[in-house]
Design a protein around this motif. Sequence first.
Motif, PDB file in Angstrom:
ATOM      1  N   THR A  14     -41.750  26.807  60.097  1.00  0.00           N
ATOM      2  CA  THR A  14     -40.433  26.056  60.604  1.00  0.00           C
ATOM      3  C   THR A  14     -40.429  26.435  62.108  1.00  0.00           C
ATOM      4  N   GLN A  16     -38.130  26.674  65.332  1.00  0.00           N
ATOM      5  CA  GLN A  16     -36.635  26.708  65.820  1.00  0.00           C
ATOM      6  C   GLN A  16     -36.277  26.729  67.054  1.00  0.00           C
ATOM      7  N   THR A  42     -32.752  22.933  67.000  1.00  0.00           N
ATOM      8  CA  THR A  42     -33.850  21.944  66.577  1.00  0.00           C
ATOM      9  C   THR A  42     -34.596  22.676  65.695  1.00  0.00           C
ATOM     10  N   LYS A  43     -34.823  22.330  64.432  1.00  0.00           N
ATOM     11  CA  LYS A  43     -35.828  22.632  63.730  1.00  0.00           C
ATOM     12  C   LYS A  43     -36.917  21.638  62.994  1.00  0.00           C
ATOM     13  N   VAL A  44     -38.146  22.092  63.170  1.00  0.00           N
ATOM     14  CA  VAL A  44     -39.058  21.178  63.011  1.00  0.00           C
ATOM     15  C   VAL A  44     -40.045  21.975  61.834  1.00  0.00           C
ATOM     16  N   ASP A  48     -43.356  18.170  59.027  1.00  0.00           N
ATOM     17  CA  ASP A  48     -42.498  16.942  59.762  1.00  0.00           C
ATOM     18  C   ASP A  48     -43.178  16.711  61.179  1.00  0.00           C
ATOM     19  N   LEU A  52     -41.578  12.990  63.479  1.00  0.00           N
ATOM     20  CA  LEU A  52     -40.510  13.728  63.996  1.00  0.00           C
ATOM     21  C   LEU A  52     -39.014  12.644  63.895  1.00  0.00           C
ATOM     22  N   VAL A  55     -36.687  14.782  61.976  1.00  0.00           N
ATOM     23  CA  VAL A  55     -36.058  15.764  62.402  1.00  0.00           C
ATOM     24  C   VAL A  55     -34.530  15.433  63.080  1.00  0.00           C
TER      25      VAL A  55
END
Length: 140
Positions: A14, A16, A42-44, A48, A52, A55
């Motif tokens: 992840t 961030q 914002t965490k991706v 994912d 997006l 998100v």
Amino acid sequence: MGVSVSLDSSKDATAQADATVATVVLDAEGKIVAADLDCAQTKVKFDDIADLSKVDLRTKKEKKEDYNMKGASPIGKEWYEQAAAFAEKMIGKTAADIEGMETEVKNNHNVAVDADIYAACTMDITAFKADMAKAVKAAK
């Protein structure tokens, strides 16, 4: 405005980004007469990246209760409530006042030593202090 970005909370699969933004309005003496704070956290997740739309791009202030910090807060307040209270406590202060604000570590957070400020905001204020001071200096 004063802005800082940190990637320090990224881990495992992840990414961030925490972008904290402080906005101020000053009087003729360089003291804050209005202030605001927000943070885009914002965490991706690696899985994912291809989509997006999964998100959540809302800021902490926009999330309000959805941020879900109240239960972990020693004062029972959400992120946006504590950020607003901290900003309010900066009214009348200069960049030097903010930079000189004493802090201490409690519950792994860098918080204000000042009991009045701590009663309103028990979150880590490292970025808040830095960005408020930046915003004051930028406004001059």
